[in-house]
Design a protein around this motif. Structure first.
Motif, mmCIF file in Angstrom:
data_model
loop_
_atom_site.group_PDB
_atom_site.id
_atom_site.type_symbol
_atom_site.label_atom_id
_atom_site.label_comp_id
_atom_site.label_asym_id
_atom_site.label_seq_id
_atom_site.Cartn_x
_atom_site.Cartn_y
_atom_site.Cartn_z
ATOM 1 N N ARG A 8 0.828 -1.204 0.000
ATOM 2 C CA ARG A 8 0.000 0.000 0.000
ATOM 3 C C ARG A 8 0.870 1.264 0.000
ATOM 4 N N ASP A 9 1.923 1.257 0.816
ATOM 5 C CA ASP A 9 2.804 2.435 0.888
ATOM 6 C C ASP A 9 3.531 2.685 -0.434
ATOM 7 N N ALA A 10 3.957 1.620 -1.096
ATOM 8 C CA ALA A 10 4.687 1.753 -2.354
ATOM 9 C C ALA A 10 3.798 2.309 -3.459
ATOM 10 N N LEU A 11 2.513 2.013 -3.403
ATOM 11 C CA LEU A 11 1.595 2.452 -4.458
ATOM 12 C C LEU A 11 0.855 3.749 -4.123
ATOM 13 N N ALA A 12 1.064 4.307 -2.951
ATOM 14 C CA ALA A 12 0.327 5.508 -2.532
ATOM 15 C C ALA A 12 0.540 6.669 -3.506
ATOM 16 N N ASP A 13 1.787 6.911 -3.924
ATOM 17 C CA ASP A 13 2.062 8.015 -4.847
ATOM 18 C C ASP A 13 1.420 7.776 -6.210
ATOM 19 N N VAL A 14 1.468 6.520 -6.681
ATOM 20 C CA VAL A 14 0.854 6.184 -7.962
ATOM 21 C C VAL A 14 -0.654 6.388 -7.882
ATOM 22 N N TRP A 15 -1.255 5.925 -6.800
ATOM 23 C CA TRP A 15 -2.700 6.072 -6.617
ATOM 24 C C TRP A 15 -3.093 7.545 -6.590
ATOM 25 N N GLN A 16 -2.332 8.367 -5.873
ATOM 26 C CA GLN A 16 -2.635 9.795 -5.797
ATOM 27 C C GLN A 16 -2.521 10.446 -7.174
ATOM 28 N N ALA A 17 -1.497 10.101 -7.944
ATOM 29 C CA ALA A 17 -1.342 10.664 -9.291
ATOM 30 C C ALA A 17 -2.518 10.256 -10.168
ATOM 31 N N ARG A 18 -2.949 8.994 -10.082
ATOM 32 C CA ARG A 18 -4.082 8.538 -10.891
ATOM 33 C C ARG A 18 -5.371 9.253 -10.497
ATOM 34 N N LYS A 19 -5.557 9.481 -9.195
ATOM 35 C CA LYS A 19 -6.743 10.216 -8.743
ATOM 36 C C LYS A 19 -6.714 11.650 -9.249
ATOM 37 N N THR A 20 -5.540 12.236 -9.256
ATOM 38 C CA THR A 20 -5.399 13.633 -9.664
ATOM 39 C C THR A 20 -5.537 13.803 -11.170
ATOM 40 N N PHE A 21 -4.859 12.964 -11.938
ATOM 41 C CA PHE A 21 -4.780 13.158 -13.387
ATOM 42 C C PHE A 21 -5.690 12.246 -14.204
ATOM 43 N N GLY A 22 -6.285 11.261 -13.579
ATOM 44 C CA GLY A 22 -7.167 10.363 -14.307
ATOM 45 C C GLY A 22 -6.409 9.257 -15.003
ATOM 46 N N PRO A 23 -7.107 8.496 -15.827
ATOM 47 C CA PRO A 23 -6.458 7.368 -16.505
ATOM 48 C C PRO A 23 -5.513 7.846 -17.604
ATOM 49 N N VAL A 24 -4.760 6.927 -18.143
ATOM 50 C CA VAL A 24 -3.816 7.212 -19.211
ATOM 51 C C VAL A 24 -4.604 7.564 -20.481
ATOM 52 N N PRO A 25 -4.241 8.663 -21.162
ATOM 53 C CA PRO A 25 -4.967 9.019 -22.389
ATOM 54 C C PRO A 25 -4.638 8.052 -23.529
ATOM 55 N N ASP A 26 -5.533 7.985 -24.490
ATOM 56 C CA ASP A 26 -5.266 7.151 -25.662
ATOM 57 C C ASP A 26 -4.175 7.809 -26.504
ATOM 58 N N PRO A 27 -3.528 7.059 -27.411
ATOM 59 C CA PRO A 27 -2.415 7.619 -28.194
ATOM 60 C C PRO A 27 -2.785 8.859 -29.005
ATOM 61 N N GLY A 28 -4.002 8.907 -29.549
ATOM 62 C CA GLY A 28 -4.407 10.082 -30.327
ATOM 63 C C GLY A 28 -4.455 11.338 -29.478
ATOM 64 N N LEU A 29 -5.025 11.228 -28.285
ATOM 65 C CA LEU A 29 -5.089 12.373 -27.381
ATOM 66 C C LEU A 29 -3.688 12.765 -26.917
ATOM 67 N N ALA A 30 -2.856 11.771 -26.604
ATOM 68 C CA ALA A 30 -1.484 12.066 -26.187
ATOM 69 C C ALA A 30 -0.734 12.826 -27.279
ATOM 70 N N TRP A 31 -0.928 12.437 -28.555
ATOM 71 C CA TRP A 31 -0.280 13.129 -29.671
ATOM 72 C C TRP A 31 -0.781 14.566 -29.774
ATOM 73 N N MET A 32 -2.100 14.765 -29.615
ATOM 74 C CA MET A 32 -2.660 16.121 -29.692
ATOM 75 C C MET A 32 -2.124 17.004 -28.569
ATOM 76 N N ILE A 33 -1.994 16.440 -27.379
ATOM 77 C CA ILE A 33 -1.445 17.208 -26.252
ATOM 78 C C ILE A 33 -0.004 17.593 -26.539
ATOM 79 N N GLU A 34 0.788 16.626 -26.996
ATOM 80 C CA GLU A 34 2.192 16.896 -27.301
ATOM 81 C C GLU A 34 2.318 17.965 -28.378
ATOM 82 N N LEU A 35 1.478 17.880 -29.388
ATOM 83 C CA LEU A 35 1.493 18.853 -30.473
ATOM 84 C C LEU A 35 1.128 20.251 -29.971
ATOM 85 N N SER A 36 0.112 20.337 -29.137
ATOM 86 C CA SER A 36 -0.331 21.646 -28.656
ATOM 87 C C SER A 36 0.671 22.269 -27.682
#
Length: 179
Positions: A8-36
């Motif tokens: 639980r302690d090892a995953l606490a930071d990962v869990w907090q980041a996922r709660k804050t930022f949401g799930p991983v975006p799909d490749p198309g969205l990731a490309w659009m973000i990188e481009l912008s």
């Protein structure tokens, strides 16, 4: 009872980041973000410059009671903003329109270029009435206690030409003053 990937302690930071930022975006969205992100500094600079120019011009408009923008020398926190906001004072400003809530409504309804909407931070200029959007739950008395005038209009300044934005603001403010 499920797969254990770590304590639980090892995953606490990962869990907090996922709660804050949401799930991983799909490749198309990731490309659009990188481009912008490549043009983000240019867009921020343009929006900041437009907002400062409009704030300065709005200060002397006869239909305006007050302009709230930290880039203005007369803003009570200008010196703090100048020290902290080294890349510009941002694209958001608020104005109190003479004539209160009805005049503010007339101004917003007279806009041709500014869109009315709750979503701030895009590349198009937007206008909102805090009394009907972000601060509606306070009621008129609560807004008065918070220092939010009923004639307040919040503007998110976009990438349009500053002269086009000024023309739209001026015509809307004049139409509200002289219907």
């Amino acid at each position: 009872a499920g797969v254990v990937l770590g304590g639980r302690d090892a995953l606490a930071d990962v869990w907090q980041a996922r709660k804050t930022f949401g799930p991983v975006p799909d490749p198309g969205l990731a490309w659009m973000i990188e481009l912008s992100l490549k043009t983000l500094p240019l867009r921020v600079e343009a929006c900041n410059g437009n907002a400062l120019e409009l704030a300065v011009r709005l200060e002397t408009h006869p239909a305006i009671e007050r302009v709230y923008y930290p880039g203005l020398i007369r803003h009570p926190n200008h010196e703090i903003a100048r020290r902290q906001m080294t890349l510009g004072f941002g694209p958001l400003l608020s104005i109190d329109v003479r004539g209160g809530a009805e005049a503010a409504r007339q101004v917003v309804n007279a806009f041709r270029l500014f869109r009315f909407g709750p979503s701030l931070g895009g590349v198009e200029s937007l206008a909102t009435l805090p009394a009907h959007t972000s601060h509606v739950q306070l009621g008129a008395e609560g807004r008065a206690r918070a220092g939010i005038a009923e004639g307040c209009i919040r503007l998110s300044i976009g990438l349009e030409e500053s002269e086009d934005l000024w023309t739209d603001l001026d015509q809307a403010l004049n139409r509200a003053r002289h219907p």
